[in-house]
Scaffold this motif. Sequence first.
Motif, PDB file in Angstrom:
ATOM      1  N   ARG A  56      38.960  39.072  34.678  1.00  0.00           N
ATOM      2  CA  ARG A  56      39.547  37.924  33.980  1.00  0.00           C
ATOM      3  C   ARG A  56      39.984  38.298  32.566  1.00  0.00           C
ATOM      4  O   ARG A  56      40.996  37.806  32.071  1.00  0.00           O
ATOM      5  N   ARG A 120      41.861  40.099  48.978  1.00  0.00           N
ATOM      6  CA  ARG A 120      41.513  39.076  47.995  1.00  0.00           C
ATOM      7  C   ARG A 120      39.986  38.943  47.921  1.00  0.00           C
ATOM      8  O   ARG A 120      39.354  38.306  48.760  1.00  0.00           O
ATOM      9  N   ARG A 143      40.677  23.628  40.817  1.00  0.00           N
ATOM     10  CA  ARG A 143      41.770  24.288  40.113  1.00  0.00           C
ATOM     11  C   ARG A 143      42.997  23.410  39.857  1.00  0.00           C
ATOM     12  O   ARG A 143      43.780  23.709  38.956  1.00  0.00           O
TER      13      ARG A 143
HETATM   14  C1  S3P Z   1      42.725  35.307  42.519  1.00  0.00           C
HETATM   15  C2  S3P Z   1      43.978  35.415  43.085  1.00  0.00           C
HETATM   16  C3  S3P Z   1      44.625  36.710  43.351  1.00  0.00           C
HETATM   17  C4  S3P Z   1      44.081  37.782  42.411  1.00  0.00           C
HETATM   18  C5  S3P Z   1      42.580  37.828  42.462  1.00  0.00           C
HETATM   19  C6  S3P Z   1      41.941  36.493  42.087  1.00  0.00           C
HETATM   20  C7  S3P Z   1      42.164  33.951  42.295  1.00  0.00           C
HETATM   21  O1  S3P Z   1      46.035  36.592  43.174  1.00  0.00           O
HETATM   22  O2  S3P Z   1      44.508  37.572  41.083  1.00  0.00           O
HETATM   23  O3  S3P Z   1      42.223  38.207  43.766  1.00  0.00           O
HETATM   24  O4  S3P Z   1      41.211  33.810  41.509  1.00  0.00           O
HETATM   25  O5  S3P Z   1      42.691  32.989  42.905  1.00  0.00           O
HETATM   26  P1  S3P Z   1      47.014  35.843  44.263  1.00  0.00           P
HETATM   27  O6  S3P Z   1      47.071  34.401  43.899  1.00  0.00           O
HETATM   28  O7  S3P Z   1      48.319  36.524  44.053  1.00  0.00           O
HETATM   29  O8  S3P Z   1      46.420  36.086  45.602  1.00  0.00           O
END
Ligand code: S3P
Length: 173
Positions: A56, A120, A143
């Motif tokens: 993050r 993911r 979210r």
């Molecule tokens: C995340 C989404 C992923 C990537 C990571 C975390 C999240 O990106 O940044 O795995 O917290 O939703 P995508 O939205 O492109 O899959």
Amino acid sequence: MIVVLIGYMASGKSTIGRILAKKLSYNFIDLDDYIEVTEKKSINDIFKAYGEIYFRKKETHYLNEIFANKNNTVLALGGGTPCYGNNMETVLKSEHVTSIYLKATIDCIVKRLETEKDKRPLISHLSSRSELSEFIGKHLFERVQFYSKADYTIDTNNKNKSEIIEKIILDLF
Ligand code: S3P
């Protein structure tokens, strides 16, 4: 202008972003790809080696770096980017940035993620469709408060790619 695409995992940010950038003759950046290239590690490996908090911090750092240095760009954020630190405030306060939330239904997200969950780390441990569906339902609920602050929201349900892009262009110009 930087056009920022926001939305849950698998909501079409990268696919739509690439086509939109081509249409506008803008550059395209996928924040996850940018992190992987600059850190020389996959998102999965970053999570495994250093944990989510480290990821993050990097995400925020590179978001600010892109905002400071790029223009005429379509930027697809990660699904979590708007929900951590001051990222969403940064998106909203940056004068040269316009944000678009690609809103997809839970059903559509679940269907797409069933086949795409391995890369993911937040969902790769969920094995059944019902587990995935329950997780996404709760996660999206937490979210949405961030996503819905975007300058524009596009309901992608029942729209094909060209219709989504047409709607984005109408909103932007
Ligand atoms: C995340 C989404 C992923 C990537 C990571 C975390 C999240 O990106 O940044 O795995 O917290 O939703 P995508 O939205 O492109 O899959």
